[in-house]
Design an enzyme around this catalytic site. Structure first.
Site, PDB file in Angstrom:
ATOM      1  N   LYS A 101      28.149   6.624  21.842  1.00 58.92           N
ATOM      2  CA  LYS A 101      29.087   7.222  22.816  1.00 58.92           C
ATOM      3  C   LYS A 101      30.154   6.226  23.256  1.00 58.92           C
ATOM      4  O   LYS A 101      31.330   6.552  23.293  1.00 58.92           O
ATOM      5  CB  LYS A 101      28.340   7.694  24.079  1.00 58.92           C
ATOM      6  CG  LYS A 101      27.284   8.754  23.829  1.00 58.92           C
ATOM      7  CD  LYS A 101      26.719   9.266  25.162  1.00 58.92           C
ATOM      8  CE  LYS A 101      25.960   8.213  25.944  1.00 58.92           C
ATOM      9  NZ  LYS A 101      24.605   7.937  25.453  1.00 58.92           N
TER      10      LYS A 101
ATOM     11  N   ARG B  24      24.084  14.093  32.851  1.00 56.17           N
ATOM     12  CA  ARG B  24      22.847  13.778  32.143  1.00 56.17           C
ATOM     13  C   ARG B  24      21.720  14.734  32.506  1.00 56.17           C
ATOM     14  O   ARG B  24      20.634  14.639  31.951  1.00 56.17           O
ATOM     15  CB  ARG B  24      22.415  12.367  32.530  1.00 56.17           C
ATOM     16  CG  ARG B  24      22.523  11.338  31.423  1.00 56.17           C
ATOM     17  CD  ARG B  24      22.003  10.024  31.960  1.00 56.17           C
ATOM     18  NE  ARG B  24      21.746   9.059  30.931  1.00 56.17           N
ATOM     19  CZ  ARG B  24      22.649   8.214  30.456  1.00 56.17           C
ATOM     20  NH1 ARG B  24      23.872   8.225  30.901  1.00 56.17           N
ATOM     21  NH2 ARG B  24      22.317   7.346  29.530  1.00 56.17           N
TER      22      ARG B  24
ATOM     23  N   ARG C  91      13.902   5.826  27.846  1.00 54.78           N
ATOM     24  CA  ARG C  91      15.235   6.441  27.858  1.00 54.78           C
ATOM     25  C   ARG C  91      15.321   7.609  26.884  1.00 54.78           C
ATOM     26  O   ARG C  91      15.962   8.621  27.172  1.00 54.78           O
ATOM     27  CB  ARG C  91      16.292   5.385  27.518  1.00 54.78           C
ATOM     28  CG  ARG C  91      16.528   4.429  28.683  1.00 54.78           C
ATOM     29  CD  ARG C  91      17.032   3.078  28.238  1.00 54.78           C
ATOM     30  NE  ARG C  91      18.339   3.107  27.626  1.00 54.78           N
ATOM     31  CZ  ARG C  91      18.786   2.188  26.771  1.00 54.78           C
ATOM     32  NH1 ARG C  91      18.018   1.175  26.429  1.00 54.78           N
ATOM     33  NH2 ARG C  91      19.986   2.273  26.278  1.00 54.78           N
TER      34      ARG C  91
ATOM     35  N   ARG D 188      21.202  -4.198  19.474  1.00 53.70           N
ATOM     36  CA  ARG D 188      22.126  -4.416  20.590  1.00 53.70           C
ATOM     37  C   ARG D 188      21.488  -5.324  21.637  1.00 53.70           C
ATOM     38  O   ARG D 188      22.135  -6.189  22.208  1.00 53.70           O
ATOM     39  CB  ARG D 188      22.523  -3.070  21.214  1.00 53.70           C
ATOM     40  CG  ARG D 188      23.605  -3.200  22.262  1.00 53.70           C
ATOM     41  CD  ARG D 188      24.137  -1.850  22.707  1.00 53.70           C
ATOM     42  NE  ARG D 188      23.213  -1.168  23.595  1.00 53.70           N
ATOM     43  CZ  ARG D 188      23.396   0.056  24.077  1.00 53.70           C
ATOM     44  NH1 ARG D 188      24.476   0.743  23.734  1.00 53.70           N
ATOM     45  NH2 ARG D 188      22.523   0.612  24.881  1.00 53.70           N
TER      46      ARG D 188
END
Ligand code: ADP
Length: 192
Positions: A14, A90, A146, A129
């Site tokens: 995103k 969300r 998550r 990451r």
């Protein structure tokens, strides 16, 4: 006016795609994850309040997020062609609140982009990451938390936008340029 929501699981790209979209369409990038991380880094009252939730991969309460986004949208100046929401909404409750916020400001969503990437690929990207940027939530335990929150709370908002006919699912397993190419075509078509 082009108002985009970019959605997808953690690690779906995103943020990367948002950077390309804002440059080419001159939109204001509103990333709730970045906003929260800035608050935490600055040690503000809000930052202290949300720190544990964010580093544990848990959602910040809807009421707090709705306030943050309402303020941020209000501050966007007219030099932009519109905005891109990254990380918000969300939850279905956030999606409903967003309708009201936009309506009050005479705005509406042009397109909802849902980037889809396989779970194994997501985990691999996030772990990588974590090694490079050291984000506290990019560790295996928190990544799983998550992903769980994404599928139970965020995925249901797709139905909300499918009903409005501005929902587009994008295959997010290719190169950054390939994926951006698809997104650019969709935004251009929706803006005609
Ligand atoms: P990612 O999509 O990779 O999980 P983000 O940078 O979008 O990362 O968000 C990081 C964290 O910030 C989330 O895991 C959550 O704790 C918090 N957060 C961001 N946006 C919201 C939101 N709209 N509602 C609740 N929590 C949020």
């Amino acid at each position: 006016m082009i108002n985009v929501i970019i959605s997808g699981a953690p690690g779906s790209g995103k943020g990367t795609q948002s950077d390309l979209i804002v440059k080419n369409f001159r939109l204001k990038h509103l990333s709730t994850g970045d906003m929260l991380r800035n608050e935490i880094a600055a040690g503000t009252e809000l930052g202290k309040q949300v720190e544990k939730l964010v580093s544990g991969g848990l959602f910040v309460p809807d009421s707090i997020m709705i306030d943050i986004i309402a303020n941020a949208i209000q501050k966007v100046d007219n030099s932009y062609n519109g905005l891109i929401l990254d990380g918000f909404p969300r939850t279905v409750e956030q999606a409903q609140a967003l309708e009201t916020i936009l309506e009050q400001q005479g705005k509406k969503i042009t397109v909802f982009l849902d980037i889809h990437v396989d779970e194994a690929e997501l985990i691999e990207r996030l772990l990588k990451r974590g090694q490079i940027y050291g984000r506290t939530d990019d560790n295996l335990e928190t990544i799983k938390e998550r992903l769980k929150a994404y599928s139970s709370k965020t995925q249901p908002i797709s139905d909300f936008y499918k009903k409005k006919n501005n929902y587009y699912q994008i295959e997010g397993n290719g190169t950054i340029e390939e994926i951006y190419g698809k997104i650019e075509d969709i935004i251009t078509a929706c803006n005609l």
